[in-house]
Design a protein around this motif. Structure first.
Motif, short mmCIF file in Angstrom:
data_model
loop_
_atom_site.label_atom_id
_atom_site.label_comp_id
_atom_site.label_asym_id
_atom_site.label_seq_id
_atom_site.Cartn_x
_atom_site.Cartn_y
_atom_site.Cartn_z
N THR A 14 48.13 -19.29 -10.92
CA THR A 14 48.97 -18.43 -10.08
C THR A 14 48.12 -17.52 -9.20
N ALA A 15 47.10 -16.91 -9.79
CA ALA A 15 46.21 -16.05 -9.02
C ALA A 15 45.49 -16.83 -7.92
N LEU A 16 45.11 -18.06 -8.24
CA LEU A 16 44.39 -18.89 -7.27
C LEU A 16 45.27 -19.23 -6.07
N MET A 17 46.55 -19.44 -6.32
CA MET A 17 47.45 -19.76 -5.21
C MET A 17 47.49 -18.63 -4.19
N TRP A 18 47.58 -17.39 -4.67
CA TRP A 18 47.67 -16.25 -3.76
C TRP A 18 46.32 -15.88 -3.16
N ALA A 19 45.24 -16.34 -3.77
CA ALA A 19 43.91 -16.02 -3.25
C ALA A 19 43.36 -17.13 -2.36
N SER A 20 44.15 -18.17 -2.12
CA SER A 20 43.64 -19.32 -1.37
C SER A 20 44.27 -19.49 0.01
N GLY A 21 45.00 -18.49 0.47
CA GLY A 21 45.54 -18.55 1.82
C GLY A 21 46.52 -19.69 2.03
N VAL A 22 47.32 -20.01 1.02
CA VAL A 22 48.27 -21.11 1.14
C VAL A 22 49.35 -20.78 2.16
N PHE A 23 49.84 -19.53 2.14
CA PHE A 23 50.96 -19.14 3.01
C PHE A 23 50.53 -18.31 4.21
N PHE A 24 49.23 -18.10 4.36
CA PHE A 24 48.75 -17.27 5.47
C PHE A 24 47.33 -17.67 5.81
N SER A 25 46.85 -17.19 6.93
CA SER A 25 45.47 -17.40 7.32
C SER A 25 44.66 -16.17 6.88
N ALA A 26 43.80 -16.36 5.89
CA ALA A 26 43.08 -15.23 5.29
C ALA A 26 42.19 -14.52 6.30
N GLN A 27 41.72 -15.23 7.32
CA GLN A 27 40.82 -14.63 8.29
C GLN A 27 41.51 -13.57 9.15
N HIS A 28 42.85 -13.54 9.13
CA HIS A 28 43.59 -12.53 9.89
C HIS A 28 43.76 -11.23 9.11
N TYR A 29 43.17 -11.18 7.90
CA TYR A 29 43.26 -9.98 7.07
C TYR A 29 41.83 -9.50 6.78
N PRO A 30 41.26 -8.68 7.67
CA PRO A 30 39.86 -8.27 7.56
C PRO A 30 39.52 -7.58 6.25
N ALA B 247 40.64 -8.24 3.28
CA ALA B 247 40.54 -9.18 2.16
C ALA B 247 39.52 -10.28 2.40
N TRP B 248 39.26 -10.61 3.66
CA TRP B 248 38.41 -11.76 3.98
C TRP B 248 37.01 -11.68 3.37
N PRO B 249 36.32 -10.52 3.34
CA PRO B 249 34.98 -10.49 2.75
C PRO B 249 34.94 -10.95 1.29
N TYR B 250 36.06 -10.86 0.59
CA TYR B 250 36.10 -11.28 -0.81
C TYR B 250 36.65 -12.70 -0.95
N LEU B 251 37.70 -13.01 -0.18
CA LEU B 251 38.35 -14.31 -0.30
C LEU B 251 37.48 -15.45 0.25
N ARG B 252 36.55 -15.15 1.12
CA ARG B 252 35.76 -16.20 1.76
C ARG B 252 34.86 -16.94 0.77
N TYR B 253 34.66 -16.39 -0.42
CA TYR B 253 33.85 -17.07 -1.43
C TYR B 253 34.68 -18.02 -2.29
N ASN B 254 35.98 -18.05 -2.05
CA ASN B 254 36.86 -18.97 -2.78
C ASN B 254 36.76 -20.36 -2.15
N PRO B 255 36.19 -21.35 -2.85
CA PRO B 255 36.01 -22.67 -2.23
C PRO B 255 37.32 -23.35 -1.88
N LEU B 256 38.37 -23.09 -2.65
CA LEU B 256 39.66 -23.72 -2.34
C LEU B 256 40.21 -23.18 -1.03
N LEU B 257 40.06 -21.88 -0.79
CA LEU B 257 40.52 -21.30 0.47
C LEU B 257 39.78 -21.94 1.66
#
Length: 269
Positions: A191-207, A209-219
């Motif tokens: 469940t945590a992975l789903m919300w941390a992987s940018g499934v419903f949004f583009s993580a790069q548009h959230y400055p 969160a991006w420095p942390y989420l960018r290390y998630n290989p699934l994202l």
């Protein structure tokens, strides 16, 4: 040389026929007893795709904000692509803890290569992954979305995700023998992975969160897939290189951990 450098690849190649048989067995068992059988492997993702197009694309009218003329179908297919990769990893996480525990007869057979059981689970997940990608391809034709040459990059992007899944399957299935509660932990992690992987949004548009989420290989895999298939954007080869490094490292370490813990399986079971 291959066995020393990539022992997991050597094991899979040596037992490739057995791996294929158990992969088919896993796919068949998943729908055993249902009237439609393997048809559900196509029908389930097709129904989910239709639901995402209707709800996210047309009712909520969501946008990723990447394309200037992004349509509802673009957004819905972007979500479906993200969920396709997420469901592959979630399926591996969900089944892996019980793979060895649920097959004690194989554990007691000295000559049986137990590494095949988690790998066959990943093989079954790959079958469903490919079916979902085929539905995306057909849907793009139906909605009039132009197909790009980025589709040829898909095997390159998916390979490290498969390697990551293999490593996780070997590690979690081995830990599941000794830590029976790990299955509950995997549900939370999924469940945590789903919300941390940018499934419903583009993580790069959230400055923030991006420095942390960018290390998630699934994202990164989801972003690369959308870039190649939907958005016709150049691939970020830095992200692709990182994805391969994580995939190979996870596969090598997961296989090593499994081999180290395997001699104690029979004592515990």
């Amino acid at each position: 040389m291959l066995r020393r450098a990539f022992p997991f690849a050597a094991d899979l190649w040596t037992h490739r026929e057995l791996l294929w048989q158990f992969t088919l067995r896993n796919v068949e068992l998943r729908h055993k007893g249902s009237h439609l059988g393997l048809i559900w492997s196509i029908l389930n993702p097709l129904l989910m795709l239709s639901l995402y197009v209707l709800v996210f694309g047309y009712i909520f009218g969501g946008k990723f904000g990447v394309l200037p003329n992004e349509s509802s179908a673009d957004y819905a297919l972007g979500i479906f692509l993200g969920l396709t990769l997420f469901h592959f990893v979630a399926e591996v996480l969900g089944i892996a803890p019980s793979i060895i525990v649920g097959n004690p007869n194989f554990v007691k057979k000295v000559v049986f290569p137990l590494e095949i059981l988690p790998a066959a689970n990943v093989g079954g997940a790959i079958v469903h992954l490919l079916i979902s990608f085929a539905l995306v391809l057909v849907s793009m034709v139906v909605f009039g979305i132009s197909l790009s040459i980025g589709w040829f990059w898909m095997p390159v992007i998916i390979l490290p995700v498969v390697l990551l899944g293999l490593g996780v399957a070997w590690l979690v299935s081995a830990l599941g023998v000794f830590l029976r509660d790990i299955g509950q932990v995997m549900q939370f992690i999924s469940t945590a992975l789903m919300w941390a992987s940018g499934v419903f949004f583009s993580a790069q548009h959230y400055p923030a969160a991006w420095p942390y989420l960018r290390y998630n290989p699934l994202l990164l895999a989801i972003d690369l897939t959308r870039d190649a298939v939907l958005w016709a954007r150049p691939l970020n080869f830095h992200h692709l290189s990182y994805l391969y490094a994580v995939g190979f490292a996870a596969c090598w370490l997961g296989h090593l951990a499994f081999r180290r813990m395997k001699p104690a399986f029979a004592d515990v079971l």
